[in-house]
Enzyme design. Structure first.
Site, short mmCIF file in Angstrom:
data_model
loop_
_atom_site.label_atom_id
_atom_site.label_comp_id
_atom_site.label_asym_id
_atom_site.label_seq_id
_atom_site.Cartn_x
_atom_site.Cartn_y
_atom_site.Cartn_z
N HIS A 66 -0.29 -2.51 11.07
CA HIS A 66 0.85 -3.27 11.60
C HIS A 66 1.15 -2.91 13.06
CE1 HIS A 66 1.52 -5.19 7.81
NE2 HIS A 66 1.48 -4.01 7.21
N ARG A 92 -9.38 -8.13 3.66
CA ARG A 92 -8.30 -7.69 4.55
C ARG A 92 -8.32 -6.17 4.68
NH1 ARG A 92 -2.76 -6.09 3.63
NH2 ARG A 92 -1.27 -6.89 5.19
N GLN A 135 0.95 -11.15 10.26
CA GLN A 135 1.43 -9.97 9.57
C GLN A 135 0.54 -8.75 9.79
OE1 GLN A 135 0.29 -8.92 5.75
NE2 GLN A 135 2.30 -9.29 4.83
N SER A 191 4.32 -5.95 2.95
CA SER A 191 2.99 -5.98 3.54
C SER A 191 2.00 -6.65 2.58
CB SER A 191 2.55 -4.56 3.92
OG SER A 191 1.33 -4.57 4.62
N LEU A 192 1.04 -5.90 2.06
CA LEU A 192 0.10 -6.43 1.08
C LEU A 192 0.82 -7.17 -0.05
CD1 LEU A 192 -2.52 -6.37 -0.78
CD2 LEU A 192 -1.69 -4.12 -1.48
N GLN A 228 0.83 -1.20 0.00
CA GLN A 228 0.00 0.00 0.00
C GLN A 228 0.87 1.26 0.00
OE1 GLN A 228 -3.40 -0.60 2.38
NE2 GLN A 228 -3.86 1.56 2.64
#
Length: 314
Positions: free
Chosen positions: A199, A114, A248, A89-90, A9
């Site tokens: 996160h 998500r 995560q 991440s993503l 992102q």
């Protein structure tokens, strides 16, 4: 040895993927598949916006995944296979699609949810994130622990590269931690334009909801190691991958550690596939000896393909 890495992102921009959609059949089919799975035109959102909607986490995540996988499939159709994969991440979901562990249709469906879960975990304005420049990890952890006790939860959320960390938590706690970090030698603290404290432990409700979805998604063992964000360890087993994806959401993105792990595995070329070049830029700051390539449009895809072919034949 090649590492194929994928953005997360923040890489989104209106128009992303349009040129590859118009040029390659594999890319066009990928966007069409995403539209069919989601039940709305993600393609139009990627290509034409509006930007405000594209920035909403629930749409940003499937949009970046789709653009990244569309570009990857162009390379895959020409015989490219990953030696090792990772995503920021993503982007870890894109890496898992490239590594054959996750079907794209399942991936785009899961990341859409998500994004919804992460957006809904904390009321608007209740949490945020900030980049911390030129501060060491130990100092950031110490300050976050102090502020968490005195003000509210704030945690180290991203370890992107030397000198670039990100903190995440309650808005007032992030602001206070930023002030104290400047007093202790950080060069700058920059508030990030995000819709939540990603996160961090405040995302645990989102992680719990996502765990239920991931339990129903068929995962396979990966054809190559996929380095997980949450602990920078390479994984291939489906059950271990599933567990890492759940962790995560509320855990830190240890990107710098993951890059160092890939280099220790023998990686000498890192190719970023997807919109933007943020992730490859972070790799360059970790180790300038690694050859960095990136592909986000037809010209750069062709250049990357030609370089891969040249290295393979040498």
């Amino acid at each position: 040895m090649w590492a194929w890495v994928f953005p997360g992102q923040g890489a989104q921009k209106v128009g992303m993927g349009k040129a590859v959609y118009d040029t390659y059949e594999e890319a066009k089919k990928t966007f069409q598949e995403a539209d069919a799975v989601l039940g709305f035109s993600l393609s139009d959102l990627c290509f034409y916006g509006p930007e405000e909607k594209l920035r909403q986490t629930a749409y940003t995540q499937p949009a970046i995944l789709t653009a990244s996988v569309a570009m990857w499939r162009v390379l895959e159709a020409r015989g490219v296979r990953p030696d090792v994969a990772a995503g920021h991440s993503l982007g870890e979901y894109s890496a898992l699609v490239a590594a054959g562990a996750l079907d794209f249709a399942d991936a785009v469906r899961v990341v859409h949810r998500r994004g919804q879960y992460m957006q809904e975990a904390v009321p608007a304005g209740g949490g945020t994130m900030a980049a911390v420049l030129q501060a060491d990890r130990e100092t950031v952890n110490q300050v976050c622990a102090e502020v968490s006790r005195e003000v509210g939860p704030v945690e180290l959320a991203n370890v992107n590269c030397p000198g670039q960390l990100v903190i995440s938590g309650r808005t007032e706690a992030v602001q206070e931690a930023g002030k104290r970090l400047l007093e202790r030698g950080a060069k700058r603290v920059l508030p990030l334009e995000v819709s939540g404290p990603f996160h961090s432990s405040l995302m645990k409700p989102a992680a719990q909801r996502l765990a239920g979805d991931l339990a129903r998604v068929p995962l396979r063992d990966a054809i190559c190691p996929v380095v997980s964000n949450v602990d920078a360890k390479p994984r291939r087993k489906a059950d271990e991958i599933r567990e890492a994806l759940v962790r995560q959401v509320a855990g830190p993105v240890l990107w710098e550690d993951g890059v160092r792990a890939m280099i220790a595995m023998g990686v000498t070329q890192v190719a970023e596939v997807g919109p933007g070049r943020v992730v490859s830029g972070l790799v360059r700051k970790v180790d300038r000896k690694v050859e960095i390539l990136a592909a986000e449009d037809p010209d750069s895809l062709e250049a990357l393909w030609n370089r891969w072919e040249a290295v393979k034949e040498s």
